[in-house]
Write an enzyme that holds these catalytic residues in place. Structure first.
Site, PDB file in Angstrom:
ATOM      1  N   TYR A   1      31.602  27.605  35.322  1.00  0.00           N
ATOM      2  CA  TYR A   1      30.925  28.365  36.381  1.00  0.00           C
ATOM      3  C   TYR A   1      30.613  29.755  35.866  1.00  0.00           C
ATOM      4  O   TYR A   1      31.480  30.417  35.306  1.00  0.00           O
ATOM      5  CB  TYR A   1      31.813  28.475  37.627  1.00  0.00           C
ATOM      6  CG  TYR A   1      31.147  27.814  38.806  1.00  0.00           C
ATOM      7  CD1 TYR A   1      29.982  28.366  39.341  1.00  0.00           C
ATOM      8  CD2 TYR A   1      31.642  26.639  39.349  1.00  0.00           C
ATOM      9  CE1 TYR A   1      29.337  27.741  40.399  1.00  0.00           C
ATOM     10  CE2 TYR A   1      31.000  26.019  40.404  1.00  0.00           C
ATOM     11  CZ  TYR A   1      29.848  26.571  40.934  1.00  0.00           C
ATOM     12  OH  TYR A   1      29.200  25.958  41.960  1.00  0.00           O
TER      13      TYR A   1
ATOM     14  N   ASP B   1       1.769  30.187  36.866  1.00  0.00           N
ATOM     15  CA  ASP B   1       2.694  29.057  36.784  1.00  0.00           C
ATOM     16  C   ASP B   1       2.281  28.252  35.554  1.00  0.00           C
ATOM     17  O   ASP B   1       1.367  27.434  35.607  1.00  0.00           O
ATOM     18  CB  ASP B   1       2.620  28.201  38.053  1.00  0.00           C
ATOM     19  CG  ASP B   1       3.596  27.035  38.003  1.00  0.00           C
ATOM     20  OD1 ASP B   1       4.172  26.788  36.923  1.00  0.00           O
ATOM     21  OD2 ASP B   1       3.777  26.364  39.040  1.00  0.00           O
TER      22      ASP B   1
ATOM     23  N   THR C   1       8.420  25.423  33.368  1.00  0.00           N
ATOM     24  CA  THR C   1       9.490  24.462  33.092  1.00  0.00           C
ATOM     25  C   THR C   1       9.765  24.491  31.593  1.00  0.00           C
ATOM     26  O   THR C   1       8.893  24.868  30.806  1.00  0.00           O
ATOM     27  CB  THR C   1       9.042  23.032  33.446  1.00  0.00           C
ATOM     28  OG1 THR C   1       7.813  22.769  32.777  1.00  0.00           O
ATOM     29  CG2 THR C   1       8.842  22.839  34.931  1.00  0.00           C
TER      30      THR C   1
ATOM     31  N   LYS D   1       8.515  20.258  29.409  1.00  0.00           N
ATOM     32  CA  LYS D   1       7.215  19.594  29.221  1.00  0.00           C
ATOM     33  C   LYS D   1       6.803  19.756  27.749  1.00  0.00           C
ATOM     34  O   LYS D   1       7.590  19.394  26.895  1.00  0.00           O
ATOM     35  CB  LYS D   1       6.222  20.117  30.249  1.00  0.00           C
ATOM     36  CG  LYS D   1       6.696  19.754  31.685  1.00  0.00           C
ATOM     37  CD  LYS D   1       5.773  20.188  32.799  1.00  0.00           C
ATOM     38  CE  LYS D   1       6.368  19.809  34.149  1.00  0.00           C
ATOM     39  NZ  LYS D   1       5.614  20.344  35.285  1.00  0.00           N
TER      40      LYS D   1
HETATM   41  C1  LIG Z   1       6.002  20.477  36.646  1.00  0.00           C
HETATM   42  C2  LIG Z   1       5.506  21.641  37.414  1.00  0.00           C
HETATM   43  C3  LIG Z   1       6.341  22.347  38.285  1.00  0.00           C
HETATM   44  C4  LIG Z   1       7.708  21.866  38.728  1.00  0.00           C
HETATM   45  O1  LIG Z   1       8.643  21.623  37.797  1.00  0.00           O
HETATM   46  P1  LIG Z   1       9.972  20.795  38.202  1.00  0.00           P
HETATM   47  O2  LIG Z   1      10.878  21.074  37.066  1.00  0.00           O
HETATM   48  O3  LIG Z   1       9.534  19.372  38.324  1.00  0.00           O
HETATM   49  O4  LIG Z   1      10.474  21.338  39.483  1.00  0.00           O
HETATM   50  C5  LIG Z   1       5.846  23.496  38.883  1.00  0.00           C
HETATM   51  N1  LIG Z   1       4.601  23.912  38.649  1.00  0.00           N
HETATM   52  C6  LIG Z   1       3.746  23.236  37.848  1.00  0.00           C
HETATM   53  C7  LIG Z   1       2.372  23.765  37.639  1.00  0.00           C
HETATM   54  C8  LIG Z   1       4.177  22.075  37.220  1.00  0.00           C
HETATM   55  O5  LIG Z   1       3.328  21.413  36.436  1.00  0.00           O
END
Ligand SMILES: *Cc1c(COP(=O)(O)O)cnc(C)c1O
Length: 421
Positions: A61, A207, A233, A236
C-alpha cells in the site's frame, strides 16, 4: 509449447493449487500466440514488464506520493515511482508526470476533476466520429456530470473540421477542449487546437491513449509542447502494463496530483507503476523507435492492401497505427465481418464509420491496428497476406472455408512466435 514462459516453477505451483485458473492462463496464452491480433488498442508487452506485474510490489500500500506517503515501508516502492516519473518526464519532455492512474478512463476522471466542476462545458470529439466513452457518452460519468458538446469530422474529407471546432468553441465557451480519439486514423493538428483554446480561454487537454506510443517512439509529432494536460493509457502502442498516466505543465502539477490522489483513487498499484517504469525505459531505445515507425508503415500497407480488396479506408488512409475501414463494398456489415473474422482466427472489431447509416451495434466498418503484429515481427508482406485473409473471411459464410482460413492464420502466426523462450 514447453518453452513458453508460463512453464516456470511458479506456474507449476499455480496449476497444482488452482487448475481452473491456470488453464485459463494457458489457453489465453495459446489464443494470443495462434490468432492474428488486430485490435488497435492491444499489444504484447515485454517479459520484463510481465515480471514486474507478477511481483511482490503488488502487496504494498502506498497512498500518497513518493516521500509523502500515508503508510510506512514505502522506501522501496518509492524508488520505482521516482524512476517512472523521471523516465516519463524525460521521454516526453514534460514538466510533470503522474504515473498512478489505474487506467486511461481513471486518468480522464482526474483530468475532469482537476480543471472542471460538474455542469461545466467541455468540447470533445463526437463518439460516432471516433471519440471515447469518457468524452461525453450519455452512459458515462462524463456525459452525465458535464455538458459535453461534440465536434466531428467533415463528411467529404473525414478529417477533423477545425472550422466547426472553432465555431463551437466560440459559441459554447468550454472550460476545456479535448482532442484525441479511439478510432481516428489521422494526426491531430495540435497547433490549431492550441490557437482555438487560447482564443476562448480553454484548457487544452489531449487524450493521447491511442497514439502516445508513436509519440514516445518519435514517429509522429508530440502534443506535449502544446497541451496543458495529456492523459493516456500505458498498454496500447506504448506496450507497457495496463494503466494510465498524465503529463502536465508545471502550473497544473499540484491540481493533477490532488485530482488523482486523494481526488479519485486510493493506493496506486505499485506493480503496475514499476511496470510503467520498465516500459518507459524500453521506449527510449532505438529499437522501440524503429518499432513505432514500423507500426505506421505496416498500418499503411494493410490499409492499401485492404483497398486493393475492395474496401475503403476512412479519411483516405492512415498516418497512425490504426485504420478504419468502410466495408460496405463487400455487402457485409461490421458485426457480421467481425464474427466471420473471429471464426477465422482474425481478432478485430466492428466500428462505426463517420455518418454511419447502420446502428452502433451493427456498423458499416471494422477497425484494424498493427501494434501487436508489428511486435511479433511481421512486416509489409505479412500485411498483404493479412488483408487477403480478412477479405476472404468477410466474404465467406461457409464454416469450412472459415476453418480453412484459420489454419492459414495459424501457419502465419507460428512463424512469428511470442513469449517463447
Ligand atoms: C483506450 C482509451 C481510453 C481508456 O483507457 P482504459 O484503460 O480502457 O480505461 C481513454 N481514452 C481513449 C482515447 C482511449 O483510446
Amino acid at each position: 509449447m514447453t518453452k513458453d514462459i508460463f512453464y516456470g516453477p511458479d506456474f507449476e505451483l499455480l496449476s497444482k493449487q488452482d487448475p481452473e485458473i491456470s488453464s485459463v492462463l494457458l489457453s489465453e496464452l495459446k489464443r494470443q500466440q495462434t490468432n492474428l491480433q488486430l485490435i488497435a488498442s492491444e499489444n504484447f508487452t515485454s517479459r520484463a514488464v510481465l515480471a514486474t506485474l507478477g511481483s511482490t510490489l503488488s502487496n504494498k500500500y502506498a497512498e500518497g506520493y513518493p516521500g509523502k506517503r500515508y503508510y510506512g515501508g514505502c522506501e522501496e516502492v518509492d524508488k520505482a515511482e521516482y524512476l517512472a516519473i523521471e523516465r516519463a518526464k524525460s521521454l516526453f519532455g514534460a514538466d510533470h508526470a503522474n504515473v498512478q492512474p489505474h487506467s486511461g478512463a481513471s486518468a480522464n476522471i482526474a483530468v475532469y476533476q482537476a480543471f472542471t466542476k460538474p455542469g461545466d462545458t467541455v468540447l470533445a470529439m463526437s463518439l460516432p466520429h471516433g471519440g471515447h466513452l469518457t468524452h461525453g457518452s450519455p452512459v458515462n460519468f462524463s456525459g452525465k456530470w458535464f455538458n459535453v458538446v461534440s465536434y466531428g469530422v467533415r463528411q467529404d474529407t473525414e478529417l477533423i473540421d477545425y472550422d466547426e471546432l472553432r465555431d463551437l468553441a466560440i459559441a459554447n465557451k468550454p472550460k476545456m477542449i479535448c482532442s484525441g480519439a479511439t478510432a481516428y486514423p489521422s494526426l491531430v493538428d495540435f497547433e490549431k487546437v492550441r490557437a482555438i483554446c487560447d482564443e476562448v480561454g480553454a484548457i487544452m487537454w489531449v487524450d493521447a491513449a491511442h497514439f502516445i506510443g508513436l509519440v514516445a517512439g518519435k514517429a509522429i509529432p508530440s502534443p506535449v509542447p502544446y497541451a496543458d494536460v495529456v492523459s493516456f493509457t500505458t498498454h496500447k502502442v506504448l506496450r507497457g502494463p495496463r494503466g494510465g498516466m498524465i503529463l502536465a505543465k508545471e502550473a497544473h502539477a499540484a491540481a493533477i496530483d490532488k485530482a488523482v490522489f486523494p481526488g479519485m483513487q486510493g493506493g496506486p498499484i505499485m506493480s503496475a507503476v514499476a511496470g510503467k517504469a520498465v516500459a518507459l525505459k524500453e521506449c527510449a531505445t532505438p529499437e522501440y523507435q524503429k518499432y513505432a515507425k514500423d507500426v505506421i508503415v505496416n498500418a499503411q500497407a494493410l490499409c492499401t492492401a485492404l483497398e486493393g480488396e475492395g474496401m475503403r479506408a476512412v479519411s483516405g488512409g492512415t498516418q497512425t497505427h490504426l485504420a478504419l475501414i468502410d466495408i460496405r463494398g463487400t455487402g457485409v456489415n461490421g458485426k457480421v465481418a467481425d464474427e466471420r473474422c473471429g471464426h477465422a482466427g482474425i481478432v478485430l472489431n466492428k466500428n462505426s464509420i463517420p455518418f454511419d447509416p447502420e446502428k452502433p451495434g451493427i456498423t458499416s466498418g471494422i477497425r484494424v491496428g498493427t501494434p501487436a503484429t508489428t511486435t511479433q515481427g511481421m512486416g509489409v508482406p505479412e500485411m498483404q497476406t493479412i488483408a487477403s485473409l480478412i477479405s476472404r473471411a468477410i466474404r465467406s459464410e461457409d464454416p469450412a472455408v472459415l476453418a480453412g482460413i484459420k489454419s492459414e492464420v495459424h501457419a502465419l502466426t507460428s512463424k512469428f512466435p511470442i513469449y517463447n523462450a
